[in-house]
Design an enzyme around this catalytic site. Structure first.
Site, PDB file in Angstrom:
ATOM      1  N   LYS A 153       0.800  -1.225   0.000  1.00  0.00           N
ATOM      2  CA  LYS A 153       0.000   0.000   0.000  1.00  0.00           C
ATOM      3  C   LYS A 153       0.834   1.277   0.000  1.00  0.00           C
ATOM      4  O   LYS A 153       0.331   2.357  -0.319  1.00  0.00           O
ATOM      5  CB  LYS A 153      -0.968  -0.008   1.186  1.00  0.00           C
ATOM      6  CG  LYS A 153      -2.150  -0.943   0.987  1.00  0.00           C
ATOM      7  CD  LYS A 153      -3.125  -0.864   2.147  1.00  0.00           C
ATOM      8  CE  LYS A 153      -4.301  -1.799   1.946  1.00  0.00           C
ATOM      9  NZ  LYS A 153      -5.268  -1.277   0.981  1.00  0.00           N
ATOM     10  N   SER A 189       1.434  -9.728  -0.275  1.00  0.00           N
ATOM     11  CA  SER A 189       1.088  -8.303  -0.187  1.00  0.00           C
ATOM     12  C   SER A 189       1.704  -7.590   1.003  1.00  0.00           C
ATOM     13  O   SER A 189       1.790  -6.361   1.012  1.00  0.00           O
ATOM     14  CB  SER A 189      -0.427  -8.122  -0.164  1.00  0.00           C
ATOM     15  OG  SER A 189      -0.998  -8.849   0.914  1.00  0.00           O
TER      16      SER A 189
END
Length: 318
Positions: A53, A304
């Site tokens: 992110k 991730s």
């Protein structure tokens, strides 16, 4: 959300690379041996915040500074990785960052957000209640409310998928965790911008299946709870703008249990010596579940993030 062009994603990459280098994608031989297919792992656990992110935080804050130069600070809700990315990017631009997390959120992620310059507020029983409090605080303190999903966030996130697709040609399938949806939407955007035929498979927890239920029904569905230790997947309400993208761009969405996620975290350690948080290991868990269907194919999984509390990881690895 309007489809992103290749030029959009390449422009975002130039911004991202001012802060961090591209991350690696490795084809690990022990994973290939275990799963019977060529497996590429996209290592978003190797970013400055330990999760993908950060890319969206960089591009979003760049856009915000240009589009709204009067803004003095931001507020957002998170379980951790989104908040770290925005705290890092806001601090670099001299902006206040107020981060709302649910009560009982990861202590180590909270500390990391503070370390990157964010002010952390704990509120609500889950992410969705924290989102409501963030909206209230935005009004109260005249801060810019950063949503969990936005075109400028997706633009930054899509840069990891661009790296993957350019490094690993002819991928049959990519498995991607789904929380708020920026990750899977970024993969779909990069695939489509490159004109590829790669199948994109979303992954959710059996304890937080709202995205899968919505995909299967063809309309937004909500669950009463989202009680998974994989906090990046713990979403009760899909975001409509994200759903509009993956409802048509994904091949399917599969769900994996907490036990399967924990096993994938152990496999990452034994086969690659990499640390994966719950959401970060969910894509591998899904591939392990579908190994027979993927036999002999070229497949990628998105690791991730690696931001798991030490106490949680100690229980998993034991």
């Amino acid at each position: 959300m309007q489809p992103l062009t290749l030029a959009d994603i390449e422009q975002a990459a130039r911004l991202v690379y001012q802060v961090m280098p591209a991350t690696a994608q490795y084809s690990w031989p022990l994973l290939a041996e275990r799963l019977g297919c060529k497996v590429w792992v996209k290592h978003e656990n190797h970013t400055p915040t330990g999760a993908f992110k950060v890319r969206g935080g960089i591009t979003f804050l760049h856009w915000l500074k240009q589009a709204h130069p009067e803004v003095k600070g931001i507020v957002t809700a998170t379980r951790g990785n989104h908040g770290q990315s925005l705290a890092l990017a806001a601090n670099a631009l001299g902006l206040q960052a107020l981060i709302v997390v649910p009560l009982g959120n990861s202590v180590e992620k909270n500390n990391a957000m503070r370390g990157f310059g964010g002010e952390v507020v704990e509120f609500g029983r889950d992410f969705d209640e924290a989102r409501e409090e963030a909206a209230r605080l935005a009004q109260q303190h005249n801060l810019y409310l950063v949503p969990p999903f936005h075109a400028e966030l997706v633009k930054g996130v899509a840069t990891y998928a661009l790296e993957l697709f350019r490094a690993a040609a002819d991928l049959h399938t990519v498995y991607v965790p789904i929380g708020s949806g920026s990750g899977i939407c970024g993969v779909i955007a990069a695939r489509d911008a490159l004109g590829l035929k790669t199948r994109v498979v979303g992954v959710v927890s059996t304890e937080a299946e709202a995205a899968k239920l919505s995909f299967d029904a063809g309309s937004l569905q909500e669950t009463p709870s989202a009680n998974t230790f994989a906090d990046g997947l713990a979403v009760r309400k899909p975001i409509a703008e994200a759903f509009a993208v993956y409802a048509t761009g994904a091949e399917r969405i599969v769900s994996v249990s907490d036990a399967q996620i924990a096993e994938a975290m152990r496999v990452y350690y034994t086969d690659t010596h990499n640390l994966a948080e719950g959401a970060g290991a969910s894509a591998l868990a899904a591939l392990m579940q579908e190994r027979e269907a993927m036999a002999g194919k070229r497949v990628a999984v998105i690791l991730s993030g690696g931001n798991v509390d030490r106490s949680v990881y100690a229980q998993v690895i034991a």
